[in-house]
Design an enzyme around this catalytic site. Sequence first.
Site, PDB file in Angstrom:
ATOM      1  N   TYR A  19     -54.971 -25.116  32.814  1.00  9.26           N
ATOM      2  CA  TYR A  19     -55.984 -25.696  33.708  1.00  9.26           C
ATOM      3  C   TYR A  19     -57.258 -24.859  33.791  1.00  9.26           C
ATOM      4  O   TYR A  19     -57.286 -23.721  33.369  1.00  9.26           O
ATOM      5  CB  TYR A  19     -55.424 -26.087  35.066  1.00  9.26           C
ATOM      6  CG  TYR A  19     -54.799 -25.081  36.007  1.00  9.26           C
ATOM      7  CD1 TYR A  19     -54.946 -23.720  35.890  1.00  9.26           C
ATOM      8  CD2 TYR A  19     -54.049 -25.565  37.075  1.00  9.26           C
ATOM      9  CE1 TYR A  19     -54.366 -22.846  36.801  1.00  9.26           C
ATOM     10  CE2 TYR A  19     -53.460 -24.692  37.998  1.00  9.26           C
ATOM     11  CZ  TYR A  19     -53.635 -23.338  37.851  1.00  9.26           C
ATOM     12  OH  TYR A  19     -53.067 -22.488  38.746  1.00  9.26           O
ATOM     13  N   GLU A  20     -58.291 -25.515  34.295  1.00  4.62           N
ATOM     14  CA  GLU A  20     -59.654 -24.973  34.353  1.00  4.62           C
ATOM     15  C   GLU A  20     -60.122 -24.492  32.978  1.00  4.62           C
ATOM     16  O   GLU A  20     -60.816 -23.482  32.831  1.00  4.62           O
ATOM     17  CB  GLU A  20     -59.764 -23.896  35.441  1.00  4.62           C
ATOM     18  CG  GLU A  20     -59.458 -24.509  36.806  1.00  4.62           C
ATOM     19  CD  GLU A  20     -59.948 -23.743  37.998  1.00  4.62           C
ATOM     20  OE1 GLU A  20     -60.913 -22.991  37.863  1.00  4.62           O
ATOM     21  OE2 GLU A  20     -59.366 -23.923  39.078  1.00  4.62           O
TER      22      GLU A  20
END
Length: 394
Positions: free
Chosen positions: A376-377
């Site tokens: 994620y990110e």
Amino acid sequence: MPRIENDLDKSTDTMDFNLSEEHLMIREAARDFANNELLPGVIERDTNQTFPTEQVKKMGELGFLGMMVDPKYGGGGMDTLSYVIAMEELSKIDASASVIVSVNNSLVCWGLETYGSEEQKQKYLTKLATGESIGAFCLSEPEAGSDATSQRTTAVDKGDHYLLNGTKNWITNGGSADYYLVIAQTDRDKGHRGINAFIVEKSWDGFEVGPKEDKLGIRGSDTHTLNFNDVKVPKENRIGEDGFGFKFAMKTLSGGRIGIAAQALGIAAGAYDLAREYSKIRKAFGTEICNHQAIAFKLADMHVNIEAARHLVMKAAWDKDQGANYDMSGAMAKLQASKVAMETTVEAVQIHGGNGYVKEYHVERLMRDAKITQIYEGTSEIQKIVISRGLLRD
Ligand code: CAA
């Protein structure tokens, strides 16, 4: 031979990581909170996918949800170094709780404070910074994860409002948030320059929280699909100038990646601490297993890798605090710390042997939690795009 300038990423070339009294107090406060409030029940919350509602409320009261926000909006007015120190400590014990902290601080409060209007800050940031309300950041879509410019969600300009339609996926705090920063396409012909960011309230007509994901790790954080069906978003809820949404998302994510790097660091450090202590009490072949070089060398490797990752995380935080560019240093910190989190947690399970494979020893959860930090990110591959583009920039 041509002279080669070493001015790669416009980040700082000096560092002073002397921790102040305040930094040490924040570390102590986060460590105490993690041990006293997050540790009890962490296994049950992971097993049952329970959002840590009570713990989030307390973290808001203690100031962990708006650490870097100006006190005039209810925040702690702290630096990024304080934030990564707190993130590391919280993540050693409960990475589900720490991602809630990270998203609220980096992806929601920071973006609003940096680019929001005064009215938006008064109306939303003051609540988000104190933890009275929780925020979510909505960029990813079923067809636009890493390829973030390919937004399918649309926001059609209707004069005094936009009409929002589409679906967002894998949204952290998706079910628990009150306010959502939503990235949407307003003019497809303009590509990334036709993207905008909006503040959307949960209670608005046409907004629907979809199914909760049943995840491998960070199971205490609630990750949802969100649906927007003709949601009327007032014009004043657009963030920044028309067409600023993609850059808003990119700039916000650059800081978010420092928070996730600190989370990964904490997961690694937490697993290492458990493995080291276990190796001092578990006996095999007549002695504590730490006396076997096979185990001692693993501990040495884990420790060195964690220290190196910690320096990258602090360097990225330092760059941000100095007002220098942190796109590359944040990406490097996330890339490396998440790799170290994965490797360290696997080794921590190995050192625990059979016990490592059962829940009560915590390391199997940390191993499952570690994986998401490479996704994620911005996946590790995306971080390499950011880093290599930075290296090759003129
Ligand atoms: N700051 C400012 N501007 C930036 C920027 C940055 N860090 N990065 C890119 N831009 C600008 C570029 O300068 C360019 O603008 P101009 O054309 O005006 O020069 C524009 O944005 C487009 O940039 P690119 O051409 O580089 O775009 P790209 O399509 O090649 O994609 C990318 C770049 C880095 C791969 C980007 O798509 C990306 O970061 N993808 C990953 C998305 C991501 O991290 N998703 C995670 C979802 S959020 C999440 O996980 C939250 C959660 O709930 C936990």
